[in-house]
Design a protein around this motif. Structure first.
Motif, PDB file in Angstrom:
ATOM      1  N   PRO A  36       0.824  -1.219   0.000  1.00  0.00           N
ATOM      2  CA  PRO A  36       0.000   0.000   0.000  1.00  0.00           C
ATOM      3  C   PRO A  36       0.852   1.261   0.000  1.00  0.00           C
ATOM      4  O   PRO A  36       1.824   1.371   0.751  1.00  0.00           O
ATOM      5  N   GLY A  37       0.522   2.186  -0.879  1.00  0.00           N
ATOM      6  CA  GLY A  37       1.250   3.441  -0.985  1.00  0.00           C
ATOM      7  C   GLY A  37       2.501   3.371  -1.832  1.00  0.00           C
ATOM      8  O   GLY A  37       3.212   4.375  -1.966  1.00  0.00           O
ATOM      9  N   GLU A  38       2.767   2.214  -2.429  1.00  0.00           N
ATOM     10  CA  GLU A  38       3.969   2.046  -3.242  1.00  0.00           C
ATOM     11  C   GLU A  38       3.627   1.885  -4.714  1.00  0.00           C
ATOM     12  O   GLU A  38       2.475   1.597  -5.082  1.00  0.00           O
ATOM     13  N   VAL A  39       4.654   2.059  -5.557  1.00  0.00           N
ATOM     14  CA  VAL A  39       4.512   1.828  -6.996  1.00  0.00           C
ATOM     15  C   VAL A  39       5.611   0.864  -7.441  1.00  0.00           C
ATOM     16  O   VAL A  39       6.724   0.881  -6.910  1.00  0.00           O
ATOM     17  N   LEU A  40       5.272   0.032  -8.399  1.00  0.00           N
ATOM     18  CA  LEU A  40       6.270  -0.811  -9.071  1.00  0.00           C
ATOM     19  C   LEU A  40       6.609  -0.124 -10.378  1.00  0.00           C
ATOM     20  O   LEU A  40       5.713   0.225 -11.162  1.00  0.00           O
ATOM     21  N   VAL A  41       7.906   0.088 -10.611  1.00  0.00           N
ATOM     22  CA  VAL A  41       8.359   0.789 -11.807  1.00  0.00           C
ATOM     23  C   VAL A  41       9.205  -0.132 -12.663  1.00  0.00           C
ATOM     24  O   VAL A  41      10.090  -0.837 -12.146  1.00  0.00           O
ATOM     25  N   ARG A  42       8.918  -0.154 -13.944  1.00  0.00           N
ATOM     26  CA  ARG A  42       9.795  -0.816 -14.916  1.00  0.00           C
ATOM     27  C   ARG A  42      10.894   0.176 -15.267  1.00  0.00           C
ATOM     28  O   ARG A  42      10.638   1.227 -15.860  1.00  0.00           O
ATOM     29  N   VAL A  43      12.104  -0.106 -14.851  1.00  0.00           N
ATOM     30  CA  VAL A  43      13.219   0.834 -14.968  1.00  0.00           C
ATOM     31  C   VAL A  43      13.672   0.930 -16.429  1.00  0.00           C
ATOM     32  O   VAL A  43      13.902  -0.089 -17.082  1.00  0.00           O
ATOM     33  N   SER A  44      13.814   2.154 -16.905  1.00  0.00           N
ATOM     34  CA  SER A  44      14.320   2.387 -18.257  1.00  0.00           C
ATOM     35  C   SER A  44      15.799   2.721 -18.262  1.00  0.00           C
ATOM     36  O   SER A  44      16.556   2.230 -19.107  1.00  0.00           O
ATOM     37  N   ALA A  45      16.219   3.577 -17.335  1.00  0.00           N
ATOM     38  CA  ALA A  45      17.610   4.025 -17.304  1.00  0.00           C
ATOM     39  C   ALA A  45      17.996   4.364 -15.869  1.00  0.00           C
ATOM     40  O   ALA A  45      17.181   4.888 -15.106  1.00  0.00           O
ATOM     41  N   VAL A  46      19.237   4.077 -15.527  1.00  0.00           N
ATOM     42  CA  VAL A  46      19.787   4.388 -14.202  1.00  0.00           C
ATOM     43  C   VAL A  46      21.023   5.256 -14.409  1.00  0.00           C
ATOM     44  O   VAL A  46      21.932   4.881 -15.155  1.00  0.00           O
ATOM     45  N   ALA A  47      21.048   6.418 -13.765  1.00  0.00           N
ATOM     46  CA  ALA A  47      22.223   7.276 -13.814  1.00  0.00           C
ATOM     47  C   ALA A  47      23.212   6.826 -12.738  1.00  0.00           C
ATOM     48  O   ALA A  47      22.852   6.708 -11.571  1.00  0.00           O
ATOM     49  N   ALA A  48      24.438   6.545 -13.144  1.00  0.00           N
ATOM     50  CA  ALA A  48      25.464   6.142 -12.183  1.00  0.00           C
ATOM     51  C   ALA A  48      25.867   7.342 -11.341  1.00  0.00           C
ATOM     52  O   ALA A  48      25.989   8.464 -11.837  1.00  0.00           O
ATOM     53  N   ASN A  49      26.073   7.110 -10.056  1.00  0.00           N
ATOM     54  CA  ASN A  49      26.471   8.151  -9.119  1.00  0.00           C
ATOM     55  C   ASN A  49      27.676   7.685  -8.322  1.00  0.00           C
ATOM     56  O   ASN A  49      27.843   6.481  -8.076  1.00  0.00           O
ATOM     57  N   PHE A  50      28.491   8.641  -7.857  1.00  0.00           N
ATOM     58  CA  PHE A  50      29.645   8.247  -7.048  1.00  0.00           C
ATOM     59  C   PHE A  50      29.235   7.497  -5.782  1.00  0.00           C
ATOM     60  O   PHE A  50      29.958   6.594  -5.347  1.00  0.00           O
ATOM     61  N   PRO A  51      28.089   7.816  -5.163  1.00  0.00           N
ATOM     62  CA  PRO A  51      27.661   6.986  -4.035  1.00  0.00           C
ATOM     63  C   PRO A  51      27.502   5.505  -4.383  1.00  0.00           C
ATOM     64  O   PRO A  51      27.663   4.644  -3.504  1.00  0.00           O
ATOM     65  N   LEU A  84      30.228   2.177 -13.521  1.00  0.00           N
ATOM     66  CA  LEU A  84      30.714   2.572 -12.202  1.00  0.00           C
ATOM     67  C   LEU A  84      32.242   2.652 -12.172  1.00  0.00           C
ATOM     68  O   LEU A  84      32.813   3.502 -11.488  1.00  0.00           O
ATOM     69  N   THR A  85      32.910   1.785 -12.936  1.00  0.00           N
ATOM     70  CA  THR A  85      34.369   1.840 -13.018  1.00  0.00           C
ATOM     71  C   THR A  85      34.820   3.142 -13.662  1.00  0.00           C
ATOM     72  O   THR A  85      35.771   3.788 -13.200  1.00  0.00           O
ATOM     73  N   ALA A  86      34.145   3.545 -14.737  1.00  0.00           N
ATOM     74  CA  ALA A  86      34.477   4.805 -15.399  1.00  0.00           C
ATOM     75  C   ALA A  86      34.243   5.987 -14.468  1.00  0.00           C
ATOM     76  O   ALA A  86      35.043   6.934 -14.422  1.00  0.00           O
ATOM     77  N   LEU A  87      33.170   5.936 -13.704  1.00  0.00           N
ATOM     78  CA  LEU A  87      32.867   7.002 -12.761  1.00  0.00           C
ATOM     79  C   LEU A  87      33.938   7.086 -11.683  1.00  0.00           C
ATOM     80  O   LEU A  87      34.408   8.177 -11.316  1.00  0.00           O
ATOM     81  N   ALA A  88      34.353   5.940 -11.164  1.00  0.00           N
ATOM     82  CA  ALA A  88      35.371   5.903 -10.111  1.00  0.00           C
ATOM     83  C   ALA A  88      36.704   6.457 -10.603  1.00  0.00           C
ATOM     84  O   ALA A  88      37.470   7.044  -9.828  1.00  0.00           O
ATOM     85  N   ALA A  89      36.986   6.296 -11.895  1.00  0.00           N
ATOM     86  CA  ALA A  89      38.261   6.761 -12.458  1.00  0.00           C
ATOM     87  C   ALA A  89      38.309   8.272 -12.622  1.00  0.00           C
ATOM     88  O   ALA A  89      39.387   8.845 -12.820  1.00  0.00           O
ATOM     89  N   GLY A  90      37.158   8.935 -12.564  1.00  0.00           N
ATOM     90  CA  GLY A  90      37.116  10.384 -12.671  1.00  0.00           C
ATOM     91  C   GLY A  90      37.343  10.918 -14.073  1.00  0.00           C
ATOM     92  O   GLY A  90      37.646  12.099 -14.251  1.00  0.00           O
ATOM     93  N   SER A  91      37.176  10.074 -15.076  1.00  0.00           N
ATOM     94  CA  SER A  91      37.459  10.490 -16.445  1.00  0.00           C
ATOM     95  C   SER A  91      36.219  10.933 -17.209  1.00  0.00           C
ATOM     96  O   SER A  91      36.321  11.349 -18.358  1.00  0.00           O
ATOM     97  N   THR A  92      35.051  10.858 -16.594  1.00  0.00           N
ATOM     98  CA  THR A  92      33.806  11.143 -17.303  1.00  0.00           C
ATOM     99  C   THR A  92      33.427  12.616 -17.187  1.00  0.00           C
ATOM    100  O   THR A  92      33.862  13.328 -16.288  1.00  0.00           O
ATOM    101  N   VAL A  93      32.588  13.053 -18.108  1.00  0.00           N
ATOM    102  CA  VAL A  93      32.044  14.411 -18.115  1.00  0.00           C
ATOM    103  C   VAL A  93      30.532  14.299 -18.006  1.00  0.00           C
ATOM    104  O   VAL A  93      29.896  13.675 -18.856  1.00  0.00           O
TER     105      VAL A  93
END
Length: 338
Positions: free
Chosen positions: A40-55, A320-329
């Motif tokens: 109750p009070g929740e939604v099920l979402v079919r995920v299309s895209a996930v943005a990688a984050n440093f966390p 996530l490896t690319a993000l950890a390397a700090g080479s992305t824009v």
């Protein structure tokens, strides 16, 4: 009306899980799990895209503020479509495009409270919209809640070509600030300038303190956005303006900021913390304001997440490896479903 989903939710799904702490390439396992059912009070979402984050990188290493019990699904922000609704979740209908945030979305389906998702701006694709929640709300709260940024103030942004840094550049420029960005290379400098930075300094090549003082005619930075820590924080304390505000957002550089209380007193500036993740529970009213403003700015073309590249769901550890390397824009996005 939104187009219907291809079919009802299946019984099982693929999900990436952290099964042992370490670097993403070793820590992540692609597993088959039951599709969760919305309470109750929740939604099920079919995920299309996930943005990688440093966390996500910190979660894999076991160094994030929150440490879920192993094994767990990482991923903290996404875009997708509502697949089914729990009782009482009346704000959406099946098929609605939504964005949202919680730990555990790097999977084909995810379930979360309806209050944690919001309508995706129609002006953004799923890939772009997947990076709107965490980075842009972090930047919005930094500027408008914690720093009380005023039009015409000088704003120094460290890691200005990263996901949250570019969000801060765009939102700072939109608020009428004069933005100084610090980046790691000449290529990243061009991206920060395109996003609205008036002055860009290259870390390791330019004198950050001297560059800020020169750009501001000795005034210094009224507001500093610091997701890096370490030497970036130390430099900020040397070029902060009278009554300036340094906003501590993180420590992606690996060294947690050390507060020089005597220096804060003598130079009369503030050091303010920002943990955006507390606001949905503590001040949901402010979350609603931020969402409304970000949707308006996106639809007006003022803000648009910058995407470095997109990887297939099967290659999520590479993101996530690319993000950890700090080479992305900007953002690295994991395409889960078309």
């Amino acid at each position: 009306m939104p187009e219907p989903l291809p079919s009802d939710p299946p019984e099982s799904m693929r999900a990436w899980r952290v099964t042992a702490l370490g670097e993403p390439a070793e820590a992540l396992s692609l597993d088959v799990l039951p599709v969760p059912q919305p309470a109750p009070g929740e939604v099920l979402v079919r995920v299309s895209a996930v943005a990688a984050n440093f966390p996500d990188v910190l979660l894999a290493r076991g160094r994030y503020q929150v440490r879920p019990e192993l094994p767990f699904v990482p991923g903290i922000e996404f875009a997708g479509r509502v697949a089914s609704l729990g009782e009482g979740a009346t704000d959406f209908i099946v098929g609605d495009r939504v964005v949202g945030s919680k730990i555990g979305v790097l999977s084909e389906y995810t379930v979360l409270p309806a209050s944690d998702v919001w309508a995706a701006p129609s002006s953004l694709s799923d890939v772009e919209a997947s990076g709107l929640t965490v980075a842009y709300q972090t930047a919005w709260f930094e500027l408008h809640r914690r720093a009380a940024l005023q039009q015409g103030e000088w704003m120094l942004i460290h890691a200005a070509a990263g996901g949250v840094g570019l969000a801060a550049v765009q939102l700072g420029a939109a608020a009428g600030a004069r933005v100084i960005g610090v980046v790691g290379s000449d290529a990243k400098a061009r991206v920060a300038k395109d996003a609205g930075a008036e002055v860009v300094l290259v870390r390791g090549a330019d004198d950050i303190v001297g560059g800020v003082k020169a750009a501001t005619s000795g005034h210094g930075a009224d507001v500093v956005f610091d997701p890096v820590g370490g030497e970036a924080f130390d430099a900020s304390t040397k070029c902060i303006a009278f009554e300036g505000r340094i906003i501590v957002v993180g420590f992606a550089g690996g060294t947690i900021q050390t507060l020089p209380a005597g220096h804060v007193l003598v130079k009369n500036y503030s050091v303010v913390g920002l943990h955006w993740g507390l606001y949905p529970g503590m001040r949901p009213d402010l979350i609603a304001v931020a969402r409304q403003e970000l949707t308006r700015l996106a639809d007006e073309g003022v803000v648009r997440p910058v995407v470095d590249h997109v990887v297939r769901f099967e290659a999520a550890p590479d993101a996530l490896t690319a993000l950890a390397a700090g080479s992305t824009v900007g953002r690295v996005v994991i395409q889960v479903a078309s």
